[in-house]
Design a protein around this motif. Structure first.
Motif, PDB file in Angstrom:
ATOM      1  N   GLY A   1       0.790  -1.222   0.000  1.00 47.58           N
ATOM      2  CA  GLY A   1       0.000   0.000   0.000  1.00 47.58           C
ATOM      3  C   GLY A   1       0.824   1.275   0.000  1.00 47.58           C
ATOM      4  N   ILE A   2       1.904   1.322   0.793  1.00 47.49           N
ATOM      5  CA  ILE A   2       2.721   2.541   0.876  1.00 47.49           C
ATOM      6  C   ILE A   2       3.331   2.871  -0.483  1.00 47.49           C
ATOM      7  N   LYS A   3       3.840   1.843  -1.171  1.00 47.73           N
ATOM      8  CA  LYS A   3       4.437   2.059  -2.503  1.00 47.73           C
ATOM      9  C   LYS A   3       3.370   2.544  -3.485  1.00 47.73           C
ATOM     10  N   LEU A   4       2.191   1.932  -3.471  1.00 47.05           N
ATOM     11  CA  LEU A   4       1.103   2.354  -4.360  1.00 47.05           C
ATOM     12  C   LEU A   4       0.685   3.787  -4.056  1.00 47.05           C
ATOM     13  N   PHE A   5       0.630   4.107  -2.763  1.00 43.74           N
ATOM     14  CA  PHE A   5       0.220   5.440  -2.340  1.00 43.74           C
ATOM     15  C   PHE A   5       1.237   6.489  -2.781  1.00 43.74           C
ATOM     16  N   GLU A   6       2.521   6.197  -2.621  1.00 41.39           N
ATOM     17  CA  GLU A   6       3.566   7.137  -3.034  1.00 41.39           C
ATOM     18  C   GLU A   6       3.527   7.366  -4.549  1.00 41.39           C
ATOM     19  N   ASP A   7       3.302   6.296  -5.306  1.00 37.14           N
ATOM     20  CA  ASP A   7       3.181   6.432  -6.762  1.00 37.14           C
ATOM     21  C   ASP A   7       1.971   7.303  -7.120  1.00 37.14           C
ATOM     22  N   PHE A   8       0.885   7.095  -6.396  1.00 42.06           N
ATOM     23  CA  PHE A   8      -0.333   7.878  -6.615  1.00 42.06           C
ATOM     24  C   PHE A   8      -0.074   9.361  -6.341  1.00 42.06           C
ATOM     25  N   LEU A   9       0.623   9.650  -5.229  1.00 42.52           N
ATOM     26  CA  LEU A   9       0.942  11.040  -4.892  1.00 42.52           C
ATOM     27  C   LEU A   9       1.832  11.672  -5.959  1.00 42.52           C
ATOM     28  N   GLN A  10       2.802  10.890  -6.440  1.00 42.88           N
ATOM     29  CA  GLN A  10       3.763  11.388  -7.414  1.00 42.88           C
ATOM     30  C   GLN A  10       3.106  11.617  -8.778  1.00 42.88           C
ATOM     31  N   ASN A  11       2.262  10.676  -9.189  1.00 40.62           N
ATOM     32  CA  ASN A  11       1.735  10.706 -10.557  1.00 40.62           C
ATOM     33  C   ASN A  11       0.400  11.440 -10.708  1.00 40.62           C
ATOM     34  N   GLU A  12      -0.431  11.374  -9.671  1.00 36.69           N
ATOM     35  CA  GLU A  12      -1.768  11.946  -9.793  1.00 36.69           C
ATOM     36  C   GLU A  12      -1.933  13.252  -9.011  1.00 36.69           C
ATOM     37  N   VAL A  13      -1.618  13.198  -7.721  1.00 37.66           N
ATOM     38  CA  VAL A  13      -1.870  14.355  -6.852  1.00 37.66           C
ATOM     39  C   VAL A  13      -1.000  15.536  -7.237  1.00 37.66           C
ATOM     40  N   LYS A  14       0.278  15.263  -7.545  1.00 35.77           N
ATOM     41  CA  LYS A  14       1.208  16.355  -7.843  1.00 35.77           C
ATOM     42  C   LYS A  14       0.792  17.141  -9.079  1.00 35.77           C
ATOM     43  N   LYS A  15       0.000  16.499  -9.951  1.00 36.06           N
ATOM     44  CA  LYS A  15      -0.461  17.193 -11.154  1.00 36.06           C
ATOM     45  C   LYS A  15      -1.469  18.293 -10.806  1.00 36.06           C
ATOM     46  N   SER A  16      -2.235  18.061  -9.738  1.00 36.25           N
ATOM     47  CA  SER A  16      -3.289  19.022  -9.387  1.00 36.25           C
ATOM     48  C   SER A  16      -2.901  19.948  -8.246  1.00 36.25           C
ATOM     49  N   ILE A  17      -1.789  19.641  -7.546  1.00 36.20           N
ATOM     50  CA  ILE A  17      -1.343  20.478  -6.428  1.00 36.20           C
ATOM     51  C   ILE A  17       0.035  21.033  -6.756  1.00 36.20           C
ATOM     52  N   LYS A  18       0.119  22.345  -6.849  1.00 38.36           N
ATOM     53  CA  LYS A  18       1.385  22.981  -7.210  1.00 38.36           C
ATOM     54  C   LYS A  18       2.376  22.898  -6.050  1.00 38.36           C
ATOM     55  N   VAL A  19       3.618  22.508  -6.375  1.00 34.11           N
ATOM     56  CA  VAL A  19       4.661  22.365  -5.351  1.00 34.11           C
ATOM     57  C   VAL A  19       5.875  23.209  -5.722  1.00 34.11           C
ATOM     58  N   GLU A  20       6.311  24.058  -4.786  1.00 36.41           N
ATOM     59  CA  GLU A  20       7.562  24.805  -4.934  1.00 36.41           C
ATOM     60  C   GLU A  20       8.463  24.422  -3.759  1.00 36.41           C
ATOM     61  N   THR A  21       9.739  24.183  -4.051  1.00 36.18           N
ATOM     62  CA  THR A  21      10.660  23.813  -2.968  1.00 36.18           C
ATOM     63  C   THR A  21      11.847  24.765  -2.922  1.00 36.18           C
ATOM     64  N   TYR A  22      12.407  24.909  -1.707  1.00 36.35           N
ATOM     65  CA  TYR A  22      13.561  25.785  -1.488  1.00 36.35           C
ATOM     66  C   TYR A  22      14.638  24.992  -0.740  1.00 36.35           C
ATOM     67  N   PRO A  23      15.287  24.045  -1.457  1.00 36.66           N
ATOM     68  CA  PRO A  23      16.253  23.143  -0.815  1.00 36.66           C
ATOM     69  C   PRO A  23      17.434  23.865  -0.162  1.00 36.66           C
ATOM     70  N   GLN A  24      17.700  25.103  -0.586  1.00 38.62           N
ATOM     71  CA  GLN A  24      18.817  25.857   0.010  1.00 38.62           C
ATOM     72  C   GLN A  24      18.542  26.199   1.478  1.00 38.62           C
ATOM     73  N   ASN A  25      17.290  26.061   1.903  1.00 38.32           N
ATOM     74  CA  ASN A  25      16.923  26.424   3.285  1.00 38.32           C
ATOM     75  C   ASN A  25      16.760  25.215   4.209  1.00 38.32           C
ATOM     76  N   LEU A  26      17.198  24.031   3.749  1.00 43.92           N
ATOM     77  CA  LEU A  26      16.969  22.824   4.550  1.00 43.92           C
ATOM     78  C   LEU A  26      17.836  22.757   5.802  1.00 43.92           C
ATOM     79  N   LYS A  27      18.935  23.498   5.850  1.00 40.09           N
ATOM     80  CA  LYS A  27      19.822  23.463   7.029  1.00 40.09           C
ATOM     81  C   LYS A  27      19.811  24.800   7.744  1.00 40.09           C
TER      82      LYS A  27
END
Length: 533
Positions: A507-533
């Motif tokens: 289930g976890i693998k299926l769910f992660e694939d679903f989030l990556q392939n389906e949800v991310k298309k409809s939810i905009k994501v911006e990341t700022y990796p320079q601020n992780l530390k």
């Protein structure tokens, strides 16, 4: 009226801008919502992440974090984070987080781990023994006379002989033996460690007209250990917080007084299936907080599920109310002292709330996801034994306090020693008795073994041993002398069960694939990796 509307609007806008404003150090923006560095840190702390110098591990953690936030955002958009159940869950998260952090900061000097002395106190309660003498007596007056006679130096053997027929189910001997702290009534527990050899306890009622007069004898304390196991450490931590909460409760009683309506509760208890109106009835208050009948029932049934057998009566529900009062008063004390203004605490509440929301998203996905029959059939064929009927096992067992004793006894058995001689091996406890369980099916095994052992036992082959812990000072080794497989059910008959197991493993693998392939298309994501530390 206009002024009230104006002020309400200002407050709402302030809250809205607070949560929507760009933080000083953002790490992401998901679905239009900013995520701060403090919230990212709360996620790392919750997952006990410490490898800040390992960039690859940090990136992997951040990827998991983004997936979790996508799940939370999807749950919100799908309407899963609404309604009474979700509001209750959020309230519990906030209350428990405030209580923990306030007690830790104000009463435990920021130190959560129990000390060696605190762990020994728990270890002592689990393992100390007290030699007890006792006389069973009919009637309170007679019991008081016996107690006075013993206090005056009376011969317990003669006194016991005079009263041994008073009670049909009374003790057969005045020598009760060496029970542990947790095996005796609360009246004896109060003086278990502090009482002197020869002290006589006031008569204890144990039946309608039956009383026990107990004399304290030798106290046997266990030696201190170089290292205590996780069970002892967990109990010590609980005891440490429990004492601190009691102190806090006493300190803030005047600030947040409580009231309780026993008459209303007495009436409500008459109905085993209360209506919504009855559930919403106020039964008491702590400060400004109202306690409803539903709160009492929730706590009562929660304790019952933990294995605490509680009668459904007024006395029990007053104790349940007192428990709620304790937690509520500590929460209100923390709120009063400004613990919610602490950024770390606010971020911790945010983290736990988002984790709970993401979990709801996963459960919703697991309930709705469609799995191809081809995949389910392949899983069924590879794991066919999981879907068989009840198997049965011919079992023997040994009990000991140390792994060395068990190991030596098992080696002796493997060398061909008779079972009677194995039972006499040094360190094998008398409670083992014959050590033969015989044939047991899975339900019978589940009823006599802890779940962690019964589950492992299902995978043990014929002729093999399983060793595990069954208590603070008890180890068990189980020998599978023989086993019989249950009936194999056809796929169509167990399809739902196959899907349940399939999702549990994949289930976890299926769910992660679903989030990556389906949800991310409809939810905009911006990341700022320079601020992780």
């Amino acid at each position: 009226m206009k002024r009230k509307i104006f002020l309400s609007t200002v407050v709402f806008l302030s809250i809205f801008l607070f949560f929507c404003a760009k933080p000083e150090k953002p790490v992401a923006k998901i679905g239009g919502n900013w995520v701060s560095f403090e919230q990212w840190q709360a996620f790392l702390n919750s997952n006990q992440f410490k490898d800040f110098d390992d960039q690859e591990k940090l990136n992997n953690a951040f990827e998991s974090f983004i997936k979790r936030e996508l799940a939370y955002e999807r749950a919100k958009r799908k309407g899963l984070l609404a309604g009474r159940l979700w509001e209750d869950q959020k309230e519990k998260i906030e209350r428990n987080t405030v209580i923990y952090n306030f007690i830790l900061a104000k009463y435990l000097n920021g130190v959560s781990d129990p000390s060696e002395d605190e762990m020994y106190e728990v270890f002592k309660m689990d393992n100390a023994r007290r030699h007890l003498w006792g006389v069973g007596v009919k009637g309170k007056e007679n019991a008081s006379e016996v107690a006075n006679a013993l206090k005056s130096g009376g011969d317990i053997e003669k006194i016991f002989e005079q009263h041994k027929s008073d009670l049909p189910n009374g003790p057969k001997s005045y020598d009760i033996g060496y029970p542990k702290f947790n095996e005796i009534p609360p009246e004896i527990q109060k003086v278990f460690f502090s009482g002197n050899d020869g002290d006589v306890i006031e008569p204890i009622q144990f039946s309608q007209d039956g009383y026990m007069v107990v004399v304290l004898k030798e106290l046997q304390l266990p030696p201190k250990q170089e290292k205590y196991d996780q069970i002892v450490a967990r109990k010590a931590l609980g005891l440490r917080f429990q004492k601190a909460m009691s102190k806090c409760n006493d300190d803030y009683k005047n600030n947040f007084p409580d009231t309780y309506d026993n008459q209303i509760v007495s009436e409500l208890l008459k109905n085993e299936k209360p209506t919504d109106e009855e559930l919403n009835k106020t039964v008491g208050r702590v400060g400004s907080k109202t306690i409803k009948y539903a709160n009492l029932l929730e706590t009562y049934y929660s304790d019952m599920q933990k294995g605490v057998n509680l009668p459904r009566n007024e006395e029990t529900f007053k104790k349940v109310f007192d428990k709620i009062v304790l937690e509520t008063r500590v929460y209100l004390a923390g709120e009063k002292e400004g613990i919610l203004k602490d950024k770390k605490v606010a971020s911790e509440i945010w983290e736990k709330t988002h984790e709970a929301g993401a979990s709801m998203c996963y459960q919703d996905f697991a309930n709705e996801v469609a799995i191809k029959d081809e995949d389910l059939k392949n899983y069924y064929e590879k794991n066919i034994n999981k879907f068989a009927g009840q198997g049965s096992y011919n079992l023997r067992y040994l009990l000991s306090k140390t792994p060395e004793s068990l190991n030596n006894a098992v080696i002796l058995f493997k060398k061909g020693a008779k079972w009677e001689d194995v039972l006499k091996s040094p360190g094998i406890l008398p409670e083992t008795d014959s050590g033969i369980l015989g044939w047991k099916n899975q339900n019978e095994i589940n009823s006599i073994m802890p779940s962690n052992i019964s589950e492992k036992l299902m995978g043990i082959e014929k002729g093999k041993w399983l060793a595990d812990k069954i208590g603070p000072d008890r180890l068990i080794a189980i020998y599978v002398e023989d086993k019989k497989q249950g009936e194999i059910y056809p796929f169509e008959q167990v399809r739902d069960k196959v899907k349940e197991f399939y999702i549990k493993e994949n289930g976890i693998k299926l769910f992660e694939d679903f989030l990556q392939n389906e949800v991310k298309k409809s939810i905009k994501v911006e990341t700022y990796p320079q601020n992780l530390k």
